[in-house]
Design a protein around this motif. Structure first.
Motif, PDB file in Angstrom:
ATOM      1  N   ASN A   1      36.841  22.647  40.079  1.00 26.14           N
ATOM      2  CA  ASN A   1      37.101  23.686  39.098  1.00 26.14           C
ATOM      3  C   ASN A   1      38.327  24.481  39.513  1.00 26.14           C
ATOM      4  OD1 ASN A   1      34.766  22.903  37.839  1.00 26.14           O
ATOM      5  ND2 ASN A   1      33.499  24.439  38.870  1.00 26.14           N
ATOM      6  N   LYS A   2      39.323  24.541  38.637  1.00 25.10           N
ATOM      7  CA  LYS A   2      40.541  25.280  38.942  1.00 25.10           C
ATOM      8  C   LYS A   2      40.476  26.630  38.234  1.00 25.10           C
ATOM      9  CE  LYS A   2      43.586  21.348  39.756  1.00 25.10           C
ATOM     10  NZ  LYS A   2      44.890  20.742  39.469  1.00 25.10           N
ATOM     11  N   HIS A   3      40.600  27.679  39.011  1.00 29.74           N
ATOM     12  CA  HIS A   3      40.525  29.021  38.465  1.00 29.74           C
ATOM     13  C   HIS A   3      41.759  29.783  38.926  1.00 29.74           C
ATOM     14  CE1 HIS A   3      36.475  27.677  37.946  1.00 29.74           C
ATOM     15  NE2 HIS A   3      36.246  27.722  39.247  1.00 29.74           N
ATOM     16  N   PRO A   4      42.727  30.020  38.056  1.00 33.08           N
ATOM     17  CA  PRO A   4      43.904  30.781  38.479  1.00 33.08           C
ATOM     18  C   PRO A   4      43.536  32.242  38.693  1.00 33.08           C
ATOM     19  CG  PRO A   4      43.982  30.376  36.123  1.00 33.08           C
ATOM     20  CD  PRO A   4      42.798  29.615  36.650  1.00 33.08           C
ATOM     21  N   GLU A   5      43.696  32.701  39.895  1.00 34.08           N
ATOM     22  CA  GLU A   5      43.441  34.104  40.216  1.00 34.08           C
ATOM     23  C   GLU A   5      44.761  34.744  40.616  1.00 34.08           C
ATOM     24  OE1 GLU A   5      40.429  34.295  39.605  1.00 34.08           O
ATOM     25  OE2 GLU A   5      39.607  32.346  40.119  1.00 34.08           O
ATOM     26  N   SER A   6      44.837  36.042  40.472  1.00 35.07           N
ATOM     27  CA  SER A   6      46.063  36.733  40.851  1.00 35.07           C
ATOM     28  C   SER A   6      45.722  37.981  41.618  1.00 35.07           C
ATOM     29  CB  SER A   6      46.879  37.122  39.610  1.00 35.07           C
ATOM     30  OG  SER A   6      46.183  38.085  38.850  1.00 35.07           O
ATOM     31  N   THR A   7      46.563  38.302  42.558  1.00 38.52           N
ATOM     32  CA  THR A   7      46.465  39.562  43.271  1.00 38.52           C
ATOM     33  C   THR A   7      47.867  40.110  43.426  1.00 38.52           C
ATOM     34  OG1 THR A   7      45.640  40.674  45.240  1.00 38.52           O
ATOM     35  CG2 THR A   7      46.622  38.525  45.570  1.00 38.52           C
ATOM     36  N   GLU A   8      47.984  41.411  43.737  1.00 41.00           N
ATOM     37  CA  GLU A   8      49.275  42.056  43.792  1.00 41.00           C
ATOM     38  C   GLU A   8      49.449  42.713  45.147  1.00 41.00           C
ATOM     39  OE1 GLU A   8      49.284  44.721  40.519  1.00 41.00           O
ATOM     40  OE2 GLU A   8      48.956  43.156  39.047  1.00 41.00           O
ATOM     41  N   PRO A   9      49.879  41.997  46.187  1.00 38.44           N
ATOM     42  CA  PRO A   9      49.973  42.576  47.508  1.00 38.44           C
ATOM     43  C   PRO A   9      51.050  43.624  47.629  1.00 38.44           C
ATOM     44  CG  PRO A   9      50.878  40.353  47.486  1.00 38.44           C
ATOM     45  CD  PRO A   9      50.279  40.565  46.155  1.00 38.44           C
ATOM     46  N   ALA A  10      52.161  43.481  46.872  1.00 39.14           N
ATOM     47  CA  ALA A  10      53.231  44.469  46.993  1.00 39.14           C
ATOM     48  C   ALA A  10      54.214  44.248  45.864  1.00 39.14           C
ATOM     49  CB  ALA A  10      53.951  44.348  48.346  1.00 39.14           C
TER      50      ALA A  10
ATOM     51  N   LEU B   1      36.413  39.658  38.639  1.00 42.16           N
ATOM     52  CA  LEU B   1      37.660  39.179  38.061  1.00 42.16           C
ATOM     53  C   LEU B   1      37.825  39.787  36.669  1.00 42.16           C
ATOM     54  CD1 LEU B   1      37.437  35.374  38.967  1.00 42.16           C
ATOM     55  CD2 LEU B   1      38.485  37.218  40.303  1.00 42.16           C
ATOM     56  N   HIS B   2      39.057  40.167  36.341  1.00 41.32           N
ATOM     57  CA  HIS B   2      39.338  40.816  35.065  1.00 41.32           C
ATOM     58  C   HIS B   2      40.478  40.092  34.362  1.00 41.32           C
ATOM     59  CE1 HIS B   2      36.888  44.445  35.992  1.00 41.32           C
ATOM     60  NE2 HIS B   2      37.274  44.204  37.238  1.00 41.32           N
ATOM     61  N   GLY B   3      40.371  39.988  33.048  1.00 43.93           N
ATOM     62  CA  GLY B   3      41.447  39.435  32.242  1.00 43.93           C
ATOM     63  C   GLY B   3      41.505  37.924  32.269  1.00 43.93           C
ATOM     64  N   GLY B   4      42.402  37.389  31.434  1.00 39.94           N
ATOM     65  CA  GLY B   4      42.541  35.945  31.354  1.00 39.94           C
ATOM     66  C   GLY B   4      43.097  35.313  32.607  1.00 39.94           C
ATOM     67  N   LEU B   5      43.896  36.081  33.382  1.00 44.42           N
ATOM     68  CA  LEU B   5      44.462  35.548  34.621  1.00 44.42           C
ATOM     69  C   LEU B   5      43.544  35.734  35.821  1.00 44.42           C
ATOM     70  CD1 LEU B   5      48.206  36.670  34.270  1.00 44.42           C
ATOM     71  CD2 LEU B   5      47.205  34.420  33.823  1.00 44.42           C
ATOM     72  N   GLY B   6      42.412  36.396  35.627  1.00 41.78           N
ATOM     73  CA  GLY B   6      41.479  36.564  36.748  1.00 41.78           C
ATOM     74  C   GLY B   6      41.988  37.530  37.789  1.00 41.78           C
ATOM     75  N   ARG B   7      42.428  38.726  37.368  1.00 44.40           N
ATOM     76  CA  ARG B   7      42.897  39.736  38.319  1.00 44.40           C
ATOM     77  C   ARG B   7      41.726  40.210  39.171  1.00 44.40           C
ATOM     78  NH1 ARG B   7      42.481  45.090  37.662  1.00 44.40           N
ATOM     79  NH2 ARG B   7      42.015  44.765  35.435  1.00 44.40           N
ATOM     80  N   PHE B   8      41.946  40.259  40.485  1.00 42.81           N
ATOM     81  CA  PHE B   8      40.893  40.708  41.397  1.00 42.81           C
ATOM     82  C   PHE B   8      40.573  42.176  41.152  1.00 42.81           C
ATOM     83  CE2 PHE B   8      42.303  37.221  44.408  1.00 42.81           C
ATOM     84  CZ  PHE B   8      41.191  36.446  44.172  1.00 42.81           C
ATOM     85  N   GLY B   9      39.284  42.490  41.106  1.00 42.36           N
ATOM     86  CA  GLY B   9      38.834  43.863  40.926  1.00 42.36           C
ATOM     87  C   GLY B   9      37.936  44.307  42.056  1.00 42.36           C
ATOM     88  N   GLY B  10      36.832  44.941  41.697  1.00 41.66           N
ATOM     89  CA  GLY B  10      35.921  45.446  42.714  1.00 41.66           C
ATOM     90  C   GLY B  10      35.271  44.334  43.506  1.00 41.66           C
TER      91      GLY B  10
ATOM     92  N   ARG C   1      32.632  51.531  35.757  1.00 38.68           N
ATOM     93  CA  ARG C   1      33.016  52.920  36.017  1.00 38.68           C
ATOM     94  C   ARG C   1      34.466  53.025  36.470  1.00 38.68           C
ATOM     95  NH1 ARG C   1      27.824  53.045  38.430  1.00 38.68           N
ATOM     96  NH2 ARG C   1      28.775  52.723  40.482  1.00 38.68           N
ATOM     97  N   ARG C   2      34.920  52.072  37.255  1.00 38.35           N
ATOM     98  CA  ARG C   2      36.269  52.165  37.817  1.00 38.35           C
ATOM     99  C   ARG C   2      37.332  51.635  36.882  1.00 38.35           C
ATOM    100  NH1 ARG C   2      39.741  48.853  40.740  1.00 38.35           N
ATOM    101  NH2 ARG C   2      38.300  47.138  40.429  1.00 38.35           N
ATOM    102  N   ASP C   3      37.076  50.507  36.246  1.00 29.98           N
ATOM    103  CA  ASP C   3      38.113  49.840  35.456  1.00 29.98           C
ATOM    104  C   ASP C   3      37.547  49.381  34.111  1.00 29.98           C
ATOM    105  OD1 ASP C   3      40.270  48.482  34.533  1.00 29.98           O
ATOM    106  OD2 ASP C   3      40.415  47.030  36.150  1.00 29.98           O
ATOM    107  N   SER C   4      36.926  48.252  34.111  1.00 32.28           N
ATOM    108  CA  SER C   4      36.321  47.700  32.900  1.00 32.28           C
ATOM    109  C   SER C   4      35.267  46.686  33.323  1.00 32.28           C
ATOM    110  CB  SER C   4      37.385  47.028  32.020  1.00 32.28           C
ATOM    111  OG  SER C   4      38.001  45.953  32.717  1.00 32.28           O
ATOM    112  N   ARG C   5      34.516  46.221  32.353  1.00 32.52           N
ATOM    113  CA  ARG C   5      33.494  45.232  32.648  1.00 32.52           C
ATOM    114  C   ARG C   5      34.167  43.942  33.110  1.00 32.52           C
ATOM    115  NH1 ARG C   5      28.181  44.836  31.416  1.00 32.52           N
ATOM    116  NH2 ARG C   5      27.254  42.760  31.239  1.00 32.52           N
ATOM    117  N   PRO C   6      33.705  43.354  34.217  1.00 24.96           N
ATOM    118  CA  PRO C   6      34.352  42.126  34.695  1.00 24.96           C
ATOM    119  C   PRO C   6      34.142  40.969  33.734  1.00 24.96           C
ATOM    120  CG  PRO C   6      32.384  42.599  35.984  1.00 24.96           C
ATOM    121  CD  PRO C   6      32.603  43.781  35.104  1.00 24.96           C
ATOM    122  N   ASP C   7      35.144  40.099  33.686  1.00 24.54           N
ATOM    123  CA  ASP C   7      35.041  38.907  32.853  1.00 24.54           C
ATOM    124  C   ASP C   7      34.407  37.742  33.603  1.00 24.54           C
ATOM    125  OD1 ASP C   7      36.525  39.768  30.344  1.00 24.54           O
ATOM    126  OD2 ASP C   7      37.997  40.240  31.896  1.00 24.54           O
TER     127      ASP C   7
END
Length: 460
Positions: A2-11, A45-54, A84-90
């Motif tokens: 299973n390929k799941h594109p995830e994204s994070t923003e280190p800097a 994970l949030h959004g279509g790109l799977g942004r890392f959240g809580g 509470r912090r952002d939105s409901r995770p996808d």
């Protein structure tokens, strides 16, 4: 696979795309700040790109009978905290990390934890949040509980990538993110070790307990113990702050050993027992920033290491303070570890529960910092005992000068109006008033009557 594109923003808003279980497993230490061991980790994970959240971490329950309850609790906590912090995770990613026990293989660990992974997936699905990937990491290998394709996810598992060879490692190095080792190594800094004189410390704790218990039961004595605890803690913080800075290349173990030598068992025992009072602990939490916060963090670590023998439960207070100062100074990985140990020592410790939830939800500690700054300033303005300071006598707050009433002829009409009694109503005169006699005459009549009665009693 299973390929799941995830994204994070280190800097600098840089996006890193992670594809597949291998890169997810490699990213886990960078997400947590350490290598989790004997842990269940859940990441939203949030959004279509799977942004890392809580994210949250918990020790894997040793008894399978607890897995259903823990799975439901973890799923609810992550989803509600994300809302509470952002939105409901996808979606959610689950990691089960545990090394083999003696005589056990990594593959056997994976199979043993499979029912736990299934319960976690079911609990998240019941909240309408799917688990995109569930990985087991053990002994340098990983398995996917979601991928049925044995061509990419064989039964014997896949080896983890070599440290520092992946795109996540490069991005973390560029952003200044470092992995501090294993969870057990971080916990060791907060637990009694070889440098702690166990027997001597136990005697000091017993002696301090016998001396302080009777005073704490008294209201005035309790306040005195609180002030003495804060003053002593302030002196120890200053002592640690004056210590020579550690040269380059010195390990954390060497730093902790040096700190342990600067604190006597009797001093440690007095502060540990004093911190069991909630108000005293809250005031101690005001050491949270700058050089003062760094020295306080070293003191709370040292005190946590001094909670030996039957006093393990007493470590919840200094461990919670370690977690608070670490979170306040931006060190979330250390905060998570310390708060996890505090809840292990006392699962019902409310201060640690609230901080752990806030840290997992990704809340900003500045709100609590402002509150503590305000309490400290208010107490100092009223002459209270500030953390680390001597007691100052209370002084009445300055106010406007009192004005003496001017007795002039211009004021006489106003004074006369004040002396005037209420006018009689339609049903007759008001209670306690006379219909026809002025105020001055009524006063003279009362005086004459009193003199007459007095003369009758004296026989004159």
């Amino acid at each position: 696979m299973n390929k799941h594109p995830e994204s994070t923003e280190p800097a600098d808003e840089q996006h890193i795309t992670l594809r597949g279980p291998a890169e997810l497993a490699d990213a886990l230490p960078y997400l947590m700040g350490f290598h989790p061991s004997d842990s269940v980790v859940m990441v939203a994970l949030h959004g279509g790109l799977g942004r890392f959240g809580g994210r949250l971490r918990l020790d894997i329950p040793p008894s399978p009978a607890e897995w259903t309850r823990v799975s439901n609790q973890l799923a609810r906590s992550l989803v509600s905290g994300s809302e509470r912090r952002d939105s409901r995770p996808d979606a959610i990613v689950v990691f089960l990390c545990q090394d083999p026990a003696e005589g056990e293989s990594a593959n056997q660990v994976m199979e043993r934890l499979r029912p736990f992974a299934q319960r976690l997936r079911t609990a998240c699905g019941a909240l309408d949040v799917p688990v995109l990937e569930a990985l087991c990491i053990s002994d340098g290998r990983y398995w996917s509980y979601c991928c049925p394709d044995t061509r990419c996810c064989p039964a014997e598992g896949n080896p983890l990538a070599l440290p520092g060879t992946t795109v996540m490692a490069a991005a973390a190095a560029y952003a200044g993110i470092r992995v501090r080792g294993s969870l057990r190594e971080m916990e060791a800094r907060l637990m009694p070790g070889d440098t702690v004189p166990v027997e001597e410390q136990l005697r000091a704790l017993d002696s301090a307990g016998a001396r302080l218990v009777s005073r704490i039961l008294d209201v005035r004595g309790r306040r005195q113990v609180a002030d003495e605890t804060l003053v002593l803690a302030g002196k120890l913080i200053e002592r640690l702050g004056r210590a020579t800075a550690a040269p380059a290349g010195v390990t954390e173990t060497d730093i902790d050993t040096a700190d342990d030598r600067l604190i006597d068992p009797e001093e440690a025992a007095a502060v540990i027992l004093g911190l069991q009072d909630r108000e005293t602990r809250d005031r101690a939490a005001e050491w949270m920033e700058g050089h003062e916060g760094e020295s306080a963090l070293r003191l709370w670590r040292a005190l946590a290491r001094r909670c030996v023998g039957a006093y393990v439960e007493h470590s919840a207070a200094p461990l919670a303070l370690v977690g608070w100062v670490s979170w306040s100074t931006g060190d979330e990985p250390a905060a998570r570890v310390a708060l996890g140990l505090a809840l292990r020592a006392d699962p019902d410790y409310t201060f640690a529960q609230l901080l752990h939830q806030a840290c997992n939800d990704g809340l900003d500690p500045e709100t609590l910092r402002r509150c503590l700054r305000g309490e400290r300033s208010l107490r100092a303005a009223h002459g209270g005992t500030a953390p680390g300071g001597e007691h100052r006598p209370r002084r009445r707050a300055p106010g406007p000068p009192r004005r003496r009433q001017a007795r002039t002829r211009d004021a006489e009409p106003m004074n006369a109006a004040r002396r005037t009694r209420p006018k009689p109503g339609p049903d007759g005169p008001a209670r306690g008033t006379s219909r026809s006699r002025p105020a001055g005459i009524r006063g003279r009549v009362r005086v004459r009557r009193m003199r007459a009665r007095r003369g009758t009693r004296t026989g004159r």
